[in-house]
Scaffold this motif. Sequence first.
Motif, PDB file in Angstrom:
ATOM      1  N   GLY A 106      -1.370   5.983  -1.205  1.00  0.00           N
ATOM      2  CA  GLY A 106      -1.294   4.806  -0.347  1.00  0.00           C
ATOM      3  C   GLY A 106      -2.512   3.926  -0.490  1.00  0.00           C
ATOM      4  N   ILE A 107      -3.683   4.535  -0.581  1.00  0.00           N
ATOM      5  CA  ILE A 107      -4.922   3.756  -0.745  1.00  0.00           C
ATOM      6  C   ILE A 107      -4.939   3.049  -2.097  1.00  0.00           C
ATOM      7  N   ILE A 108      -4.506   3.750  -3.146  1.00  0.00           N
ATOM      8  CA  ILE A 108      -4.438   3.115  -4.475  1.00  0.00           C
ATOM      9  C   ILE A 108      -3.468   1.943  -4.437  1.00  0.00           C
ATOM     10  N   THR A 109      -2.345   2.099  -3.750  1.00  0.00           N
ATOM     11  CA  THR A 109      -1.378   1.007  -3.621  1.00  0.00           C
ATOM     12  C   THR A 109      -1.984  -0.159  -2.859  1.00  0.00           C
ATOM     13  N   TRP A 110      -2.738   0.142  -1.799  1.00  0.00           N
ATOM     14  CA  TRP A 110      -3.438  -0.927  -1.059  1.00  0.00           C
ATOM     15  C   TRP A 110      -4.397  -1.680  -1.976  1.00  0.00           C
ATOM     16  N   LEU A 111      -5.187  -0.949  -2.748  1.00  0.00           N
ATOM     17  CA  LEU A 111      -6.140  -1.596  -3.654  1.00  0.00           C
ATOM     18  C   LEU A 111      -5.416  -2.448  -4.681  1.00  0.00           C
ATOM     19  N   PHE A 112      -4.314  -1.936  -5.209  1.00  0.00           N
ATOM     20  CA  PHE A 112      -3.524  -2.690  -6.175  1.00  0.00           C
ATOM     21  C   PHE A 112      -2.956  -3.957  -5.548  1.00  0.00           C
ATOM     22  N   SER A 113      -2.497  -3.863  -4.285  1.00  0.00           N
ATOM     23  CA  SER A 113      -1.929  -5.027  -3.633  1.00  0.00           C
ATOM     24  C   SER A 113      -2.979  -6.085  -3.348  1.00  0.00           C
ATOM     25  N   SER A 114      -4.221  -5.660  -3.115  1.00  0.00           N
ATOM     26  CA  SER A 114      -5.273  -6.654  -2.855  1.00  0.00           C
ATOM     27  C   SER A 114      -5.753  -7.328  -4.137  1.00  0.00           C
ATOM     28  N   VAL A 115      -5.555  -6.684  -5.281  1.00  0.00           N
ATOM     29  CA  VAL A 115      -5.978  -7.250  -6.565  1.00  0.00           C
ATOM     30  C   VAL A 115      -4.927  -8.210  -7.123  1.00  0.00           C
ATOM     31  N   ILE A 116      -3.666  -8.044  -6.729  1.00  0.00           N
ATOM     32  CA  ILE A 116      -2.570  -8.827  -7.305  1.00  0.00           C
ATOM     33  C   ILE A 116      -2.764 -10.319  -7.092  1.00  0.00           C
ATOM     34  N   TYR A 117      -3.009 -10.722  -5.846  1.00  0.00           N
ATOM     35  CA  TYR A 117      -3.127 -12.153  -5.575  1.00  0.00           C
ATOM     36  C   TYR A 117      -4.444 -12.484  -4.966  1.00  0.00           C
TER      37      TYR A 117
END
Length: 109
Positions: free
Chosen positions: A98-109
């Motif tokens: 979940g944390i990795i997904t959060w980090l990925f979502s913050s890097v996307i846009y």
Amino acid sequence: MKNIILCLLRSIPLSALIIGFGYLYVFLIIQNPEKLDFTLFVLGSIPIVIFLPSVFSQSKSGCLHTPKVIFRKVDTLEKRGEGKTESLFPALSYVLAGIITWLFSSVIY
């Protein structure tokens, strides 16, 4: 140290599944790519909310008194005399995913 690395290695495919599901949901179902970062943020928070209480809990009962009441941890119940078996994906792996997904979502846009 070995357990931490193993847990991190197990969380990477889990986060890839969450991210993949987010992409499928955004592009095929709602068809709005601008919602990708928010969708991944929400999908990343789901395993954190569900599995984080068990990371800090020492309880091994089948009855859960946390937000995880949506399922019963049958794999924690064991017969007398049997050794303790380790889950393939422990709760910490789901939280890290979940944390990795959060980090990925913050890097996307």
